[in-house]
Design a protein around this motif. Sequence first.
Motif, PDB file in Angstrom:
ATOM      1  N   PHE A   5      -9.984   6.689  -0.103  1.00 53.87           N
ATOM      2  CA  PHE A   5     -11.208   6.190   0.023  1.00 53.87           C
ATOM      3  C   PHE A   5     -11.005   4.438   0.280  1.00 53.87           C
ATOM      4  O   PHE A   5      -9.857   4.135  -0.049  1.00 53.87           O
ATOM      5  N   VAL A   6     -12.002   3.711   1.002  1.00 58.31           N
ATOM      6  CA  VAL A   6     -11.810   2.583   1.234  1.00 58.31           C
ATOM      7  C   VAL A   6     -11.605   1.496   0.031  1.00 58.31           C
ATOM      8  O   VAL A   6     -12.214   1.953  -1.035  1.00 58.31           O
ATOM      9  N   ALA A   7     -11.032   0.416   0.165  1.00 54.87           N
ATOM     10  CA  ALA A   7     -11.001  -0.402  -1.087  1.00 54.87           C
ATOM     11  C   ALA A   7     -12.204  -0.900  -1.637  1.00 54.87           C
ATOM     12  O   ALA A   7     -11.984  -1.181  -2.878  1.00 54.87           O
ATOM     13  N   GLY A 159       2.428  -1.507   0.666  1.00 52.40           N
ATOM     14  CA  GLY A 159       1.528  -0.529   0.129  1.00 52.40           C
ATOM     15  C   GLY A 159       0.093  -0.831  -0.384  1.00 52.40           C
ATOM     16  O   GLY A 159      -1.149  -0.304   0.023  1.00 52.40           O
ATOM     17  N   LEU A 160       0.216  -2.349  -0.720  1.00 56.24           N
ATOM     18  CA  LEU A 160      -1.355  -2.813  -0.972  1.00 56.24           C
ATOM     19  C   LEU A 160      -2.043  -3.091   0.137  1.00 56.24           C
ATOM     20  O   LEU A 160      -3.350  -2.644   0.088  1.00 56.24           O
ATOM     21  N   VAL A 161      -1.553  -2.996   1.254  1.00 55.65           N
ATOM     22  CA  VAL A 161      -2.427  -3.241   2.549  1.00 55.65           C
ATOM     23  C   VAL A 161      -2.718  -1.614   3.092  1.00 55.65           C
ATOM     24  O   VAL A 161      -3.504  -1.350   3.514  1.00 55.65           O
ATOM     25  N   LEU A 162      -1.582  -0.991   3.370  1.00 53.48           N
ATOM     26  CA  LEU A 162      -1.472   0.478   3.746  1.00 53.48           C
ATOM     27  C   LEU A 162      -2.169   1.386   3.011  1.00 53.48           C
ATOM     28  O   LEU A 162      -2.939   2.286   3.739  1.00 53.48           O
ATOM     29  N   LEU A 163      -2.245   1.356   1.784  1.00 56.31           N
ATOM     30  CA  LEU A 163      -2.929   2.424   0.930  1.00 56.31           C
ATOM     31  C   LEU A 163      -4.173   2.351   0.725  1.00 56.31           C
ATOM     32  O   LEU A 163      -4.910   3.065   0.063  1.00 56.31           O
ATOM     33  N   ALA A 169      -6.531   2.176  -7.099  1.00 56.78           N
ATOM     34  CA  ALA A 169      -6.327   3.214  -8.166  1.00 56.78           C
ATOM     35  C   ALA A 169      -5.017   2.857  -8.788  1.00 56.78           C
ATOM     36  O   ALA A 169      -4.742   2.932  -9.960  1.00 56.78           O
ATOM     37  N   LEU A 170      -4.097   2.686  -8.060  1.00 58.47           N
ATOM     38  CA  LEU A 170      -2.804   2.531  -8.525  1.00 58.47           C
ATOM     39  C   LEU A 170      -2.461   1.309  -9.383  1.00 58.47           C
ATOM     40  O   LEU A 170      -1.855   1.434 -10.336  1.00 58.47           O
ATOM     41  N   GLY A 171      -3.116   0.287  -8.954  1.00 59.48           N
ATOM     42  CA  GLY A 171      -2.911  -1.052  -9.885  1.00 59.48           C
ATOM     43  C   GLY A 171      -3.764  -0.832 -11.321  1.00 59.48           C
ATOM     44  O   GLY A 171      -3.001  -1.194 -12.303  1.00 59.48           O
ATOM     45  N   VAL A 172      -4.768  -0.103 -11.131  1.00 58.61           N
ATOM     46  CA  VAL A 172      -5.227   0.052 -12.406  1.00 58.61           C
ATOM     47  C   VAL A 172      -4.561   1.139 -13.530  1.00 58.61           C
ATOM     48  O   VAL A 172      -4.401   1.017 -14.466  1.00 58.61           O
ATOM     49  N   ALA A 173      -4.179   2.150 -12.602  1.00 55.28           N
ATOM     50  CA  ALA A 173      -3.264   3.332 -13.311  1.00 55.28           C
ATOM     51  C   ALA A 173      -2.018   2.560 -14.079  1.00 55.28           C
ATOM     52  O   ALA A 173      -1.600   2.914 -15.139  1.00 55.28           O
ATOM     53  N   ALA A 284       5.737   6.982   0.206  1.00 53.00           N
ATOM     54  CA  ALA A 284       6.527   8.282   0.612  1.00 53.00           C
ATOM     55  C   ALA A 284       6.141   9.161   0.679  1.00 53.00           C
ATOM     56  O   ALA A 284       6.470  10.128   1.466  1.00 53.00           O
ATOM     57  N   VAL A 285       5.090   9.780  -0.347  1.00 52.61           N
ATOM     58  CA  VAL A 285       4.521  10.955  -0.150  1.00 52.61           C
ATOM     59  C   VAL A 285       3.178  11.293   0.265  1.00 52.61           C
ATOM     60  O   VAL A 285       2.689  12.202   0.625  1.00 52.61           O
ATOM     61  N   GLY A 286       2.671  10.018   0.714  1.00 50.41           N
ATOM     62  CA  GLY A 286       1.312  10.016   1.046  1.00 50.41           C
ATOM     63  C   GLY A 286       0.983   9.519   2.555  1.00 50.41           C
ATOM     64  O   GLY A 286      -0.013   9.748   3.002  1.00 50.41           O
ATOM     65  N   LEU A 287       2.047   9.041   3.025  1.00 51.32           N
ATOM     66  CA  LEU A 287       1.695   8.235   4.464  1.00 51.32           C
ATOM     67  C   LEU A 287       2.409   9.256   5.724  1.00 51.32           C
ATOM     68  O   LEU A 287       3.441   9.808   5.397  1.00 51.32           O
TER      69      LEU A 287
END
Length: 287
Positions: A5-7, A159-163, A169-173, A284-287
């Motif tokens: 989803f969008v940032a 990844g902060l740009v590409l994801l 979500a990653l940062g919060v988690a 690695a697993v999502g792009l």
Amino acid sequence: MSVAFVAGEAAARAVPVVAGALGAGGVAVAALPSRVRMRAELRRRWRTWALAAPLFLGALWAGRAGAFALAAGLGVVAVAEYARMARLERGERAVLGVAAVLLPAAAWLAPAGLDLRAFAALLIMSALPALLTGDTEHGFTRACRTLFGVLWIPVSLTGLVLLDGTAVALGVAVAFGDVGAWCAGTALGRGGPLARPLSPLSPNKTWAGVLGTAAATALALAAVGALTLTLWAAVLVGCVLGDLLESMVKREAGVKDAGTWLPGFGGLLDRVDSLLLALLLTMAVGL
């Protein structure tokens, strides 16, 4: 990776979660009695969290331009800390600094260019200072340490740009995971099988901490609407191994922390070590 989803949407979901956690944490820290040994340390950490969370979420809310600025800023500081620990020379420091800015810029402006050619260029750039100086004694070590630093820090931070929103979500988690590890380690890691250390690299990291990380990261991902098994596994492994990875670097360097300027944590690398590996694994697993 099924969650994408969008940032802006992700940040909007994350804001009340983070605000609630900071509020509850602030009350808990303020209520600690003076006899608690880590009272001052926990208060410093909370203040750092309270400043860092709006900066992180605000930058990603601004879209890819903000994500680039965040990644480049974090990268420049983190590679400087790494270069100091790895005792790299001026040429290698320059390579790391350039990579810290150019790689997030490429992820923002020309993501299709981040392919095998880019990684070949990274290999050459990492070895170039040692090759040009004709270092016959330490050239290989210098090149390897530089390439490791490029892969570990600038490449991960792309990844902060590409994801996009997944990076939020990653940062919060990851933040929740670090807190969960500390809480579980303190409560459950005093004795029994859960008190066993994960590795001699970091004796304070126990299996109780892993349990706490697993629960806290799953809770955080669910709270921001991003819980999938794949993403949770990437965050969990990033939180556990990312800290050990930095501990390995610090052990060889003979230092306790990557820096001293970040209240309650030490250096920036001490704060983002788990995030770096989580970003890399997710790409690695999502792009």
